[in-house]
Design a protein around this motif. Structure first.
Motif, PDB file in Angstrom:
ATOM      1  N   LEU A 158      45.415  28.977  25.180  1.00 58.11           N
ATOM      2  CA  LEU A 158      45.105  29.160  26.515  1.00 58.11           C
ATOM      3  C   LEU A 158      46.064  30.276  27.486  1.00 58.11           C
ATOM      4  O   LEU A 158      45.299  31.054  28.194  1.00 58.11           O
ATOM      5  N   GLY A 159      47.499  30.313  27.182  1.00 60.77           N
ATOM      6  CA  GLY A 159      47.981  31.220  28.007  1.00 60.77           C
ATOM      7  C   GLY A 159      47.796  32.655  27.414  1.00 60.77           C
ATOM      8  O   GLY A 159      47.672  33.473  28.201  1.00 60.77           O
ATOM      9  N   ALA A 160      47.703  32.964  25.989  1.00 58.53           N
ATOM     10  CA  ALA A 160      47.043  34.045  25.617  1.00 58.53           C
ATOM     11  C   ALA A 160      45.757  34.599  26.327  1.00 58.53           C
ATOM     12  O   ALA A 160      45.557  35.712  26.620  1.00 58.53           O
ATOM     13  N   PHE A 161      44.956  33.583  26.299  1.00 58.90           N
ATOM     14  CA  PHE A 161      43.739  33.928  26.948  1.00 58.90           C
ATOM     15  C   PHE A 161      43.528  34.309  28.657  1.00 58.90           C
ATOM     16  O   PHE A 161      43.063  35.493  28.972  1.00 58.90           O
ATOM     17  N   ILE A 162      44.408  33.568  29.090  1.00 54.91           N
ATOM     18  CA  ILE A 162      44.745  33.984  30.690  1.00 54.91           C
ATOM     19  C   ILE A 162      45.564  35.314  30.765  1.00 54.91           C
ATOM     20  O   ILE A 162      45.101  36.094  31.397  1.00 54.91           O
ATOM     21  N   TYR A 163      46.365  35.692  29.874  1.00 56.39           N
ATOM     22  CA  TYR A 163      47.205  36.863  29.972  1.00 56.39           C
ATOM     23  C   TYR A 163      46.133  37.965  29.737  1.00 56.39           C
ATOM     24  O   TYR A 163      46.124  39.299  30.291  1.00 56.39           O
ATOM     25  N   ILE A 164      45.231  37.800  28.652  1.00 52.83           N
ATOM     26  CA  ILE A 164      44.262  38.911  28.294  1.00 52.83           C
ATOM     27  C   ILE A 164      43.405  39.096  29.419  1.00 52.83           C
ATOM     28  O   ILE A 164      43.098  40.422  29.839  1.00 52.83           O
ATOM     29  N   CYS A 165      42.936  38.077  30.128  1.00 52.96           N
ATOM     30  CA  CYS A 165      41.914  38.158  31.408  1.00 52.96           C
ATOM     31  C   CYS A 165      42.666  38.873  32.432  1.00 52.96           C
ATOM     32  O   CYS A 165      41.988  39.802  32.888  1.00 52.96           O
ATOM     33  N   PHE A 166      44.006  38.576  32.835  1.00 54.12           N
ATOM     34  CA  PHE A 166      44.693  39.414  33.731  1.00 54.12           C
ATOM     35  C   PHE A 166      45.059  40.902  33.218  1.00 54.12           C
ATOM     36  O   PHE A 166      44.679  41.702  34.239  1.00 54.12           O
ATOM     37  N   ASP A 167      45.436  41.133  32.153  1.00 54.16           N
ATOM     38  CA  ASP A 167      45.700  42.297  31.719  1.00 54.16           C
ATOM     39  C   ASP A 167      44.281  43.272  31.766  1.00 54.16           C
ATOM     40  O   ASP A 167      44.396  44.461  32.048  1.00 54.16           O
ATOM     41  N   ARG A 187      42.609  43.905  44.488  1.00 60.92           N
ATOM     42  CA  ARG A 187      43.326  43.513  43.086  1.00 60.92           C
ATOM     43  C   ARG A 187      44.648  42.608  43.483  1.00 60.92           C
ATOM     44  O   ARG A 187      45.544  43.196  44.425  1.00 60.92           O
ATOM     45  N   GLY A 188      44.956  41.659  42.699  1.00 62.61           N
ATOM     46  CA  GLY A 188      46.288  41.034  43.081  1.00 62.61           C
ATOM     47  C   GLY A 188      47.381  41.645  42.014  1.00 62.61           C
ATOM     48  O   GLY A 188      46.853  42.322  41.063  1.00 62.61           O
ATOM     49  N   SER A 189      48.434  41.272  42.173  1.00 61.64           N
ATOM     50  CA  SER A 189      49.724  41.819  41.573  1.00 61.64           C
ATOM     51  C   SER A 189      49.941  40.644  40.486  1.00 61.64           C
ATOM     52  O   SER A 189      49.383  39.414  40.312  1.00 61.64           O
ATOM     53  N   ARG A 190      50.376  41.186  39.350  1.00 64.54           N
ATOM     54  CA  ARG A 190      50.933  40.444  38.237  1.00 64.54           C
ATOM     55  C   ARG A 190      51.865  39.021  38.653  1.00 64.54           C
ATOM     56  O   ARG A 190      51.963  38.023  38.077  1.00 64.54           O
ATOM     57  N   LEU A 191      52.561  39.455  39.822  1.00 64.62           N
ATOM     58  CA  LEU A 191      53.634  38.549  40.400  1.00 64.62           C
ATOM     59  C   LEU A 191      52.928  37.337  41.031  1.00 64.62           C
ATOM     60  O   LEU A 191      52.889  36.202  40.862  1.00 64.62           O
ATOM     61  N   ALA A 192      51.588  37.677  41.521  1.00 60.03           N
ATOM     62  CA  ALA A 192      50.970  36.696  42.346  1.00 60.03           C
ATOM     63  C   ALA A 192      50.358  35.937  41.208  1.00 60.03           C
ATOM     64  O   ALA A 192      50.202  34.510  41.488  1.00 60.03           O
ATOM     65  N   ALA A 193      49.735  36.430  40.098  1.00 62.48           N
ATOM     66  CA  ALA A 193      49.057  35.638  39.041  1.00 62.48           C
ATOM     67  C   ALA A 193      50.359  34.632  38.328  1.00 62.48           C
ATOM     68  O   ALA A 193      49.710  33.554  38.209  1.00 62.48           O
ATOM     69  N   LEU A 194      51.323  35.270  38.304  1.00 60.88           N
ATOM     70  CA  LEU A 194      52.232  34.337  37.553  1.00 60.88           C
ATOM     71  C   LEU A 194      52.836  32.950  38.646  1.00 60.88           C
ATOM     72  O   LEU A 194      53.144  32.186  38.157  1.00 60.88           O
ATOM     73  N   ALA A 195      52.746  33.349  39.838  1.00 63.73           N
ATOM     74  CA  ALA A 195      53.182  32.337  40.979  1.00 63.73           C
ATOM     75  C   ALA A 195      52.228  31.227  40.795  1.00 63.73           C
ATOM     76  O   ALA A 195      52.317  30.038  40.886  1.00 63.73           O
ATOM     77  N   VAL A 196      50.664  31.533  40.772  1.00 69.62           N
ATOM     78  CA  VAL A 196      49.596  30.851  40.538  1.00 69.62           C
ATOM     79  C   VAL A 196      49.763  29.832  39.085  1.00 69.62           C
ATOM     80  O   VAL A 196      49.607  28.723  39.476  1.00 69.62           O
TER      81      VAL A 196
END
Length: 124
Positions: A102-111, A6-15
């Motif tokens: 799009l940002g809300a969708f990506i956030y929900i997917c990662f969350d 599993r990736g971290s939230r920091l890595a997801a934000l960096a991508v």
């Protein structure tokens, strides 16, 4: 059993930041200057000395609220943000709405993806 990676939230934000920088405004090309000059020349009326002045533009009648709202949406759909007047003229509403969703969708997917999977009382 192999442990899921599993990736971290920091890595997801960096991508996401790298992707956002990749879609910079410099990647888009505007219309050519000659096209703008031709369009402007066709809109500008020529007046000569001694000629009659052009007639004043006709005022549009005010529509009730539901119809004026629909007319505003129709104008925005046909002419884009150039149909707006005042401080919001030129604001890209469609792009802003799309990027927000799009940002809300990506956030929900990662969350939702960061939550553990529980099946039959066991954490997988």
């Amino acid at each position: 059993m192999a442990r899921p990676v599993r990736g971290s939230r920091l890595a997801a934000l960096a991508v996401l930041a790298v992707l956002a920088l990749g879609f910079s405004p410099s990647a888009f090309v505007g219309p050519a200057a000659s096209t703008q000059q031709v369009a402007r020349a066709s809109r500008v009326g020529m007046s000569f000395f001694g000629s009659e002045p052009p007639p004043p533009p006709k005022k549009k009648e005010e529509l009730p609220f539901p119809l004026s709202f629909l007319e505003a949406i129709n104008n925005y759909a046909s002419r884009g943000s150039g149909s707006l007047n005042g401080p919001m003229a030129g604001f890209p509403f469609v792009t802003t709405l799309f990027l927000s969703l799009l940002g809300a969708f990506i956030y929900i997917c990662f969350d939702e993806g960061s939550k553990p999977i529980i099946r039959g009382g066991k954490v997988m």
